[in-house]
Design a protein around this motif. Structure first.
Motif, PDB file in Angstrom:
ATOM      1  N   THR A 187       7.950   5.849 -53.390  1.00 33.03           N
ATOM      2  CA  THR A 187       6.576   5.434 -53.111  1.00 33.03           C
ATOM      3  C   THR A 187       6.232   5.759 -51.662  1.00 33.03           C
ATOM      4  OG1 THR A 187       7.255   3.205 -52.469  1.00 33.03           O
ATOM      5  CG2 THR A 187       6.709   3.562 -54.786  1.00 33.03           C
ATOM      6  N   THR A 188       4.952   5.849 -51.389  1.00 31.89           N
ATOM      7  CA  THR A 188       4.484   6.056 -50.021  1.00 31.89           C
ATOM      8  C   THR A 188       3.484   4.968 -49.686  1.00 31.89           C
ATOM      9  OG1 THR A 188       2.695   7.516 -50.746  1.00 31.89           O
ATOM     10  CG2 THR A 188       4.803   8.547 -50.180  1.00 31.89           C
ATOM     11  N   ARG A 189       3.313   4.710 -48.391  1.00 29.77           N
ATOM     12  CA  ARG A 189       2.384   3.665 -47.969  1.00 29.77           C
ATOM     13  C   ARG A 189       1.820   4.016 -46.602  1.00 29.77           C
ATOM     14  NH1 ARG A 189       7.052   2.758 -48.437  1.00 29.77           N
ATOM     15  NH2 ARG A 189       6.779   1.778 -50.464  1.00 29.77           N
ATOM     16  N   SER A 190       0.644   3.474 -46.334  1.00 32.48           N
ATOM     17  CA  SER A 190      -0.021   3.649 -45.052  1.00 32.48           C
ATOM     18  C   SER A 190      -0.219   2.273 -44.431  1.00 32.48           C
ATOM     19  CB  SER A 190      -1.376   4.344 -45.251  1.00 32.48           C
ATOM     20  OG  SER A 190      -2.110   4.343 -44.049  1.00 32.48           O
ATOM     21  N   VAL A 191       0.187   2.118 -43.185  1.00 28.95           N
ATOM     22  CA  VAL A 191       0.074   0.846 -42.470  1.00 28.95           C
ATOM     23  C   VAL A 191      -0.727   1.083 -41.192  1.00 28.95           C
ATOM     24  CG1 VAL A 191       1.307  -1.102 -41.451  1.00 28.95           C
ATOM     25  CG2 VAL A 191       2.355   0.192 -43.339  1.00 28.95           C
ATOM     26  N   ARG A 192      -1.804   0.332 -41.043  1.00 30.03           N
ATOM     27  CA  ARG A 192      -2.655   0.448 -39.847  1.00 30.03           C
ATOM     28  C   ARG A 192      -2.667  -0.894 -39.149  1.00 30.03           C
ATOM     29  NH1 ARG A 192      -4.519   2.515 -35.674  1.00 30.03           N
ATOM     30  NH2 ARG A 192      -6.589   3.462 -35.534  1.00 30.03           N
ATOM     31  N   MET A 193      -2.281  -0.914 -37.867  1.00 31.25           N
ATOM     32  CA  MET A 193      -2.271  -2.134 -37.083  1.00 31.25           C
ATOM     33  C   MET A 193      -3.162  -1.950 -35.865  1.00 31.25           C
ATOM     34  SD  MET A 193       1.805  -3.062 -37.455  1.00 31.25           S
ATOM     35  CE  MET A 193       1.654  -4.580 -36.494  1.00 31.25           C
ATOM     36  N   VAL A 194      -4.040  -2.919 -35.622  1.00 36.22           N
ATOM     37  CA  VAL A 194      -4.974  -2.835 -34.501  1.00 36.22           C
ATOM     38  C   VAL A 194      -5.005  -4.175 -33.773  1.00 36.22           C
ATOM     39  CG1 VAL A 194      -6.423  -1.055 -35.558  1.00 36.22           C
ATOM     40  CG2 VAL A 194      -6.934  -3.469 -35.980  1.00 36.22           C
ATOM     41  N   ARG A 195      -5.398  -4.117 -32.493  1.00 38.62           N
ATOM     42  CA  ARG A 195      -5.438  -5.325 -31.671  1.00 38.62           C
ATOM     43  C   ARG A 195      -6.409  -5.087 -30.529  1.00 38.62           C
ATOM     44  NH1 ARG A 195      -2.006  -8.196 -27.736  1.00 38.62           N
ATOM     45  NH2 ARG A 195      -1.760 -10.369 -28.404  1.00 38.62           N
ATOM     46  N   GLY A 196      -6.971  -6.158 -29.987  1.00 35.59           N
ATOM     47  CA  GLY A 196      -7.892  -6.052 -28.874  1.00 35.59           C
ATOM     48  C   GLY A 196      -7.185  -6.124 -27.525  1.00 35.59           C
ATOM     49  N   GLU A 197      -7.722  -5.406 -26.564  1.00 29.81           N
ATOM     50  CA  GLU A 197      -7.131  -5.386 -25.226  1.00 29.81           C
ATOM     51  C   GLU A 197      -7.096  -6.776 -24.595  1.00 29.81           C
ATOM     52  OE1 GLU A 197      -8.175  -3.311 -20.903  1.00 29.81           O
ATOM     53  OE2 GLU A 197      -9.756  -3.805 -22.351  1.00 29.81           O
ATOM     54  N   ARG A 198      -8.080  -7.602 -24.894  1.00 25.77           N
ATOM     55  CA  ARG A 198      -8.209  -8.896 -24.240  1.00 25.77           C
ATOM     56  C   ARG A 198      -7.603 -10.041 -25.052  1.00 25.77           C
ATOM     57  NH1 ARG A 198     -14.237  -9.690 -23.548  1.00 25.77           N
ATOM     58  NH2 ARG A 198     -13.540 -11.650 -22.590  1.00 25.77           N
ATOM     59  N   GLU A 199      -6.769  -9.695 -26.008  1.00 28.07           N
ATOM     60  CA  GLU A 199      -6.138 -10.734 -26.812  1.00 28.07           C
ATOM     61  C   GLU A 199      -4.925 -11.321 -26.096  1.00 28.07           C
ATOM     62  OE1 GLU A 199      -5.881 -10.601 -31.031  1.00 28.07           O
ATOM     63  OE2 GLU A 199      -6.782  -8.599 -31.095  1.00 28.07           O
ATOM     64  N   GLY A 200      -4.697 -12.604 -26.343  1.00 33.10           N
ATOM     65  CA  GLY A 200      -3.511 -13.265 -25.844  1.00 33.10           C
ATOM     66  C   GLY A 200      -2.925 -14.112 -26.951  1.00 33.10           C
ATOM     67  N   ARG A 201      -2.194 -15.126 -26.555  1.00 35.04           N
ATOM     68  CA  ARG A 201      -1.682 -16.082 -27.526  1.00 35.04           C
ATOM     69  C   ARG A 201      -1.631 -17.443 -26.854  1.00 35.04           C
ATOM     70  NH1 ARG A 201       4.650 -14.213 -28.196  1.00 35.04           N
ATOM     71  NH2 ARG A 201       5.315 -14.510 -26.039  1.00 35.04           N
ATOM     72  N   PRO A 202      -1.667 -18.503 -27.639  1.00 35.04           N
ATOM     73  CA  PRO A 202      -1.646 -19.843 -27.053  1.00 35.04           C
ATOM     74  C   PRO A 202      -0.390 -20.065 -26.227  1.00 35.04           C
ATOM     75  CG  PRO A 202      -2.190 -19.928 -29.384  1.00 35.04           C
ATOM     76  CD  PRO A 202      -1.751 -18.529 -29.096  1.00 35.04           C
ATOM     77  N   PRO A 203      -0.434 -20.948 -25.251  1.00 37.45           N
ATOM     78  CA  PRO A 203       0.776 -21.251 -24.470  1.00 37.45           C
ATOM     79  C   PRO A 203       1.840 -21.886 -25.352  1.00 37.45           C
ATOM     80  CG  PRO A 203      -0.989 -22.786 -23.930  1.00 37.45           C
ATOM     81  CD  PRO A 203      -1.604 -21.719 -24.788  1.00 37.45           C
TER      82      PRO A 203
END
Length: 290
Positions: A204-220
């Motif tokens: 099988t074959t698959r396509s994976v696309r991952m995107v993110r914003g420059e100004r993203e962070g995560r909670p402390p």
């Protein structure tokens, strides 16, 4: 002449018009109508009757190809419906417009934090994946003409995390996977398992696309109260560029096309609409940028 009285009458007379304008502005395309899609709604309860899902279905006005419509399953369906833009749907006519299955909850608002956390993260995500595979997809396939060789799963934030979890658990369930702003820090095992993966099932074959914003962070993480100190340490250990690292690793696997893109100036919330537009075009077989 009592100008104060006249002004008051004018202001209060205008209030219904203002309210009507705001109500019209807040209505979704499913409510106002689209020149390119028509919309239907299906409701589905979990087997135990404790979970109530709302499926908003966007059906292209163009007839399906002989193989059926490509089909795009979107998590956080309430918000996906609210974010759809008419000009985005118009663009899809240049490709093969997909059937849209927006999987939400039977609520008045756009988000239900408790339900989406339960469905998209942790050990209970397995139960939602089973609902998706054994209840939702068969329902859609029975009622609409869909091309089972062109199925996309799309999600943002916790939804993006679920997309990656489902990819690792059932990599043949979809051909295209779009994970936007995936909260990999929240569930370190998904990142760890993904980075340890050496191959998907052969044939099988698959396509994976991952995107993110420059100004993203995560909670402390130090303030996170959702688990033990060990869990907090595991969350802290997930690198800030985990999305990029995972995409780059997946791209090394056989029969897998994987890519990552960072969008300058975008924060976590803004990436929902950005990734939705990108995903719609991708599902239609169009370049991501118009």
């Amino acid at each position: 002449m009592n100008w104060k009285h006249i002004l008051t009458v004018i202001v209060f007379s205008a209030l219904p018009l203002i309210a009507a304008a705001e109500d019209q502005e807040n209505r979704t395309l499913a409510e106002t109508g689209s020149a390119h899609y028509r919309f239907e709604r299906l409701n589905l309860d979990s087997a135990d009757g404790q979970r109530h899902y709302r499926l908003d279905i966007g059906i292209p006005r163009n007839p399906p190809a002989p193989a059926g419509y490509p089909v795009m399953y979107l998590l956080d369906g309430n918000n996906a419906v609210a974010e759809l833009q008419e000009h985005w749907l118009a663009e899809l006519n240049a490709g093969t417009p997909p059937l849209l299955v927006m999987i939400g909850y039977d609520i008045d608002g756009t988000y239900d934090g408790e339900q989406r956390t339960r469905d998209y993260t942790g050990a209970t995500a397995r139960a939602f994946l089973q609902v998706l595979e054994t209840r939702i997809k068969p329902l859609i396939q029975a009622q609409y003409s869909v091309d089972r060789t062109r199925q996309t799963l799309w999600g943002h934030s916790f939804g993006g995390l679920f997309v990656l979890y489902a990819l690792l658990e059932q990599p043949d369930a979809f051909q295209s996977w779009i994970a936007a702003s995936a909260s990999l820090w929240y569930q370190p095992i998904t990142f760890d398992n993904g980075m340890a993966l050496t191959a998907f099932p052969a044939g099988t074959t698959r396509s994976v696309r991952m995107v993110r914003g420059e100004r993203e962070g995560r909670p402390p993480i130090a303030q996170f109260d959702g688990g033990s100190e060990q869990r907090r340490k595991e969350m802290q250990a997930v690198p800030n560029d985990a999305n990029r690292l995972l995409a780059e690793h997946l791209a090394t696997l056989p029969a897998t096309e994987a890519s990552y893109q960072q969008f300058n100036g975008r924060n976590h919330g803004q990436m929902f609409g950005t990734a939705l537009h990108l995903g719609l075009r991708r599902a239609a077989g169009l370049p991501e940028q118009p």
